[in-house]
Design a protein around this motif. Structure first.
Motif, mmCIF file in Angstrom:
data_model
loop_
_atom_site.group_PDB
_atom_site.id
_atom_site.type_symbol
_atom_site.label_atom_id
_atom_site.label_comp_id
_atom_site.label_asym_id
_atom_site.label_seq_id
_atom_site.Cartn_x
_atom_site.Cartn_y
_atom_site.Cartn_z
ATOM 1 N N GLU A 194 9.403 19.763 11.796
ATOM 2 C CA GLU A 194 10.028 18.997 10.719
ATOM 3 C C GLU A 194 11.080 17.992 11.195
ATOM 4 N N VAL A 242 6.038 23.678 0.507
ATOM 5 C CA VAL A 242 5.846 22.222 0.382
ATOM 6 C C VAL A 242 5.842 21.764 -1.072
ATOM 7 N N TYR A 257 9.281 17.289 0.265
ATOM 8 C CA TYR A 257 7.894 16.828 0.265
ATOM 9 C C TYR A 257 7.451 16.397 -1.130
ATOM 10 N N TRP A 275 6.293 13.590 3.763
ATOM 11 C CA TRP A 275 7.665 13.970 4.108
ATOM 12 C C TRP A 275 8.612 12.850 3.672
#
Length: 200
Positions: free
Chosen positions: A145, A171, A178, A194
């Motif tokens: 990430e 997510v 997200y 993202w």
């Protein structure tokens, strides 16, 4: 390769829930465990559109999904795919398949546990495909990430599997950065963008 993969169910061996990731990889070394053709076409389209410089694939297996990613990279004229695979025999098959398709130079396959082999991979990462062991998809994503570029795409396969529940909960929570949508290919894909590193 898809025709050969259709034989997977006839040769699949039972795997204990307590087996380690490496033990599972070795027990299933003869299985393709591929994405669907529609999923492959989707991956190709996403790479062509996003033109990422760095692509990470968690779970290379025999390289079917890798081939779609690498073909898109080749057609874009930019980018590189970093695959991950624990089983040495599968890596040899994948490399042969990729070279046979003329896209091998666009791919580096990292051998071993992805939670270790991806540690040193520099960012920014523009696209991630999560198609390895389902209980490891979220840990792999969390590890990557900090190196995702703003607007990076994360694609997870087999989202209908119960073992993907924690990943999907993560997510799909906007607090985690997200914007995400399920895509109706075989066994389902989740496509997540993202946004945490984006301005505005």
């Amino acid at each position: 390769m898809f025709a050969a993969a259709e034989l997977d169910e006839s040769i699949r061996k039972p795997v204990s829930e307590s087996a380690s990731a490496q033990e599972r990889a070795d027990l299933l070394e003869d299985l393709y465990l591929p994405i669907s053709p529609e999923g492959g076409n989707l991956l190709y389209s996403l790479v062509r559109a996003a033109r990422p410089d760095t692509i990470v694939e968690f779970g290379t297996s025999f390289g079917i999904s890798t081939m779609y990613l690498a073909a898109a990279v080749a057609d874009n004229g930019t980018g590189h795919v970093y695959g991950t695979e624990m089983n040495a025999a599968k890596i040899a098959h994948a490399r042969a398949n990729l070279d046979g398709a003329g896209v091998g130079e666009n791919v580096t396959i990292l051998e071993g546990d992805a939670l270790e082999t991806l540690t040193e991979l520099p960012g920014p990462i523009g696209l991630v495909l999560l198609d390895g062991w389902k209980n490891l998809c979220l840990p792999v994503l969390r590890q990557l990430e900090s190196r995702l570029e703003p607007g990076a795409l994360v694609v997870a396969d087999d989202i209908t599997f119960p073992t993907m529940a924690d990943y999907l909960a993560y997510v799909r929570d906007p607090a985690n950065g997200y914007v995400t949508v399920a895509f109706p290919v075989e066994d389902g894909m989740e496509i997540s963008c993202w946004t945490a590193g984006s301005v505005g």
